[in-house]
Design an enzyme around this catalytic site. Structure first.
Site, short mmCIF file in Angstrom:
data_model
loop_
_atom_site.label_atom_id
_atom_site.label_comp_id
_atom_site.label_asym_id
_atom_site.label_seq_id
_atom_site.Cartn_x
_atom_site.Cartn_y
_atom_site.Cartn_z
N GLY A 10 79.30 -21.52 -4.97
CA GLY A 10 80.47 -21.73 -4.29
C GLY A 10 81.81 -23.49 -5.06
CG PHE A 11 85.32 -26.60 -3.34
CD1 PHE A 11 85.82 -26.31 -4.55
CD2 PHE A 11 85.17 -26.61 -2.11
CE1 PHE A 11 86.00 -28.26 -4.10
CE2 PHE A 11 85.92 -27.96 -1.48
CZ PHE A 11 86.66 -28.46 -3.19
CG ASP A 31 77.43 -17.47 -5.10
OD1 ASP A 31 77.98 -16.47 -4.24
OD2 ASP A 31 78.29 -18.88 -4.25
N GLY A 36 81.91 -17.11 -3.47
CA GLY A 36 81.90 -17.80 -5.14
C GLY A 36 82.74 -17.41 -6.11
CE1 TYR A 153 82.93 -19.70 8.89
CE2 TYR A 153 84.32 -21.42 9.56
CZ TYR A 153 83.16 -21.23 8.71
OH TYR A 153 82.66 -21.76 7.67
#
Length: 326
Positions: A10-11, A31, A36, A153
């Site tokens: 991912g970032f 991942d 990602g 979330y």
């Protein structure tokens, strides 16, 4: 040191992997590539310095056997895997809740089994609908109703925190929690609702910068390399277990002013276009009006200060987008 990074493609995870490799660690990534991308770690995989120290597994953290093996062989765990981005959360509510809650519990359970130190990446979203600033780790939590899926979330990340602290209190797990405030930098995509890469992409294409709501909502932004310093600093410290830490920047700006600043920085011919929330998202969306962290606690714990201001952050992101779009 052997380091496991969930969500390592991912970032943020990819930048964390890079930093760990640079300091000589052996890095294991898991991942599922839901948000990602292998492009984020391609350069690391192709770097001769890291070829015998980087191991990538494309799989879900819900795969018990895979996580059992990886947690067992690693010394420390950075749990970065999560459903991320407002757009992704609203489009995939059930999957988001499952990966955030069930996935985090699995990571914590295995870390407790093997007595591995673990950092849980949480979110400023957990604070909910506060209007005051700065937000302090001991502030109360204020959410909207369950009919507003925007808060699913936030609630799932809050449950992650409760679970992590329960493992600390009941099982003695060495776990710490980092509440991240709007991390930004190269490799971040705007596809899932992240505002700065979305604005930069629109500005470079001379398209209208779509500002949701009236644009008066405010945020602070943190450069990803500063965030990585904070995460590794918290992990390396001896007295951060069982604690929650804000990790964020200190320059508050309205989203409308941010859009105007990006237009100036890119020399774009774009204009700003206000889009009502009900048009941009589903009817069950609500936004946080203000999100500014107090970083006093992490400053006292590890001496953390963000080194990269908003203007420099924007230059980094703009230069990155220009380089990948030609």
């Amino acid at each position: 040191m052997r380091v496991l990074i969930t969500g390592g493609a991912g970032f943020i995870g990819s930048h964390l992997a890079e930093a760990c490799l640079e300091r000589g660690d052996e890095v294991y990534i898991i991942d599922d590539l839901s948000t990602g991308s292998l492009d984020n770690i391609r350069a690391l995989q192709n770097d001769d310095r890291f070829k015998n120290r980087l191991f990538v597994h494309i799989d879900t953290i819900l795969n018990h056997n895979m996580m059992l093996e990886l947690t067992g062989i690693c010394d420390i765990v950075f749990h970065m895997a999560a459903a991320v981005g407002v757009r992704y959360i609203l489009d995939n509510p059930l999957k988001s809740i499952k990966i955030n809650v069930e996935g985090t519990e699995k990571v914590l359970s295995l870390c407790a089994k093997f007595r591995k130190k673990v950092l849980i990446a949480s979110s400023s979203e957990v604070y909910g609908k506060h209007l005051h600033a700065p937000l302090v780790e001991t502030d109360n939590i204020i959410y909207g109703p369950t009919s507003k899926f925007r808060w699913s979330y936030a609630a799932s990340k809050l449950m992650d925190e409760f679970t992590a602290l329960a493992y600390y209190r009941n099982r003695g797990l060495q776990v710490m929690i980092a509440r991240l405030f709007n991390t930004v930098g190269p490799r971040q995509t705007g596809a899932y609702g992240m505002v700065i890469p979305r604005f930069v992409d629109q500005a470079l294409k001379n398209k209208p910068l779509t500002v949701y709501g009236d644009g008066t909502q405010t945020r602070t932004f943190t450069y990803v390399k500063d965030v990585v310093r904070a995460l590794t600093g918290l992990m390396d410290a001896n007295d951060t277990a069982g604690e929650v830490f804000n990790v964020g920047g200190t320059e508050e700006i309205t989203i409308l002013d941010l859009a105007r600043k990006i237009i100036r920085e890119t020399g774009s011919a774009s204009a700003c276009e206000l889009i009502p929330y009900e048009k941009a998202f589903a009817a069950d969306f609500e936004d946080m009006q203000r999100r500014v962290p107090s970083i006093d606690k992490i400053r006292k714990a590890i001496g953390f200060e963000p080194k990269t201001g908003l203007d420099a952050i924007l230059r980094h992101v703009i230069n990155y987008h220009m380089s990948v779009t030609g």
